[in-house]
Design a protein around this motif. Sequence first.
Motif, PDB file in Angstrom:
ATOM      1  N   THR A 257     -17.770   1.800   3.055  1.00 27.72           N
ATOM      2  CA  THR A 257     -16.184   1.933   3.195  1.00 27.72           C
ATOM      3  C   THR A 257     -16.039   3.568   3.145  1.00 27.72           C
ATOM      4  OG1 THR A 257     -15.847   1.998   0.725  1.00 27.72           O
ATOM      5  CG2 THR A 257     -15.380  -0.088   2.005  1.00 27.72           C
TER       6      THR A 257
ATOM      7  N   TYR B  85     -13.171   7.391 -13.254  1.00 31.44           N
ATOM      8  CA  TYR B  85     -13.412   6.058 -12.379  1.00 31.44           C
ATOM      9  C   TYR B  85     -14.155   4.945 -13.092  1.00 31.44           C
ATOM     10  CZ  TYR B  85     -14.692   2.994  -8.101  1.00 31.44           C
ATOM     11  OH  TYR B  85     -14.646   1.927  -7.320  1.00 31.44           O
TER      12      TYR B  85
ATOM     13  N   ASP C 118       0.784  -1.311  -0.043  1.00 28.15           N
ATOM     14  CA  ASP C 118      -0.043   0.010   0.102  1.00 28.15           C
ATOM     15  C   ASP C 118       0.973   1.297   0.129  1.00 28.15           C
ATOM     16  OD1 ASP C 118      -3.495   0.164   0.750  1.00 28.15           O
ATOM     17  OD2 ASP C 118      -2.152   2.009   0.915  1.00 28.15           O
TER      18      ASP C 118
END
Length: 261
Positions: free
Chosen positions: A194, A159, A38
């Motif tokens: 999320t 996106y 990450d």
Amino acid sequence: MTGRVEGKICVVTGGAGSIGAATARRLAAEGGRVAIADLAADAAEAAAASIRTDGGEASAYGVDVTDPAAVERLYADVHHRYGRIDVCFNNAGVLLEGDSDPISTPLDLWLRVLQINQTSVFLCLKYQLPYLIEAGGGSIINTASMVALQGAATPQIAYDATKGAIVTISRDVAITYARMGIRCNALCPGPVETPLYQTIFGGDPEALARRLVHNPMGRVGRPDEIANAVLYLASDESSWTTGTAFLVDGGITYAYTTPES
Ligand SMILES: NC(=O)c1ccc[n+]([C@@H]2O[C@H](COP(=O)([O-])OP(=O)(O)OC[C@H]3O[C@@H](n4cnc5c(N)ncnc54)[C@H](O)[C@@H]3O)[C@@H](O)[C@H]2O)c1
């Protein structure tokens, strides 16, 4: 008792994020040896440490998946450490504020999203595939989205474009490497609870309620529900599943109308 991915070396990008961390944890609980990569190096280390505390095996790598040299180094380092690579969950991705319709979305934002969501997957594939070929097979799961498969009057044009591309890329990889024992699927989550999902609404409860009505189950998904799907695709249980746009969406993509209560 052996786990469902016992001994498999699994690399998870975006592994410090919501879906990535839940998946890393699930894979480790089923015997996987997990490399968490990450941009947020400290958070990756924290996710790995928490898995180790619970008796799983995990290591952390601070990596920007848009940086070709860093991505090449990631897979070389993981291979050096564990001796092979079996499962690659190419999952890092962003939804950036300002990503909207084509008229209002700035070109530099468009290019940035393509770099992070799409070019990164190309780079991961470029540098991980040789190790999977060397291992005689493996499973690749690329995170796309349900927006690759349905339209919206509230686009995030950059996106959405990248997620459509992930489905296409995954299909080509699946077919190209099928006879080398390598499977590749595009994971298409519906809306998952999320921080990334929350960024869509900018804290506007009315906008959230307007979206929620489209979910047949009356709720969005949880990261652990996505992790379970990745576990299946990573394991040998999915040995004849490749090239799919694998929907895990609570039914939203195929819903014309939804129950009133
Ligand atoms: N949350 C949803 O509703 C939803 C739905 C469909 C698809 N997805 C996709 O699932 C994936 C994971 O999303 P999430 O909801 O867990 O988001 P998240 O923001 O919680 O996690 C994304 C992770 O990617 C990392 N990352 C971002 N840029 C990076 C870079 N350049 N290099 C390395 N790491 C980087 C972030 O640090 C973060 O840890 C994304 O690809 C997202 O598009 C999410």
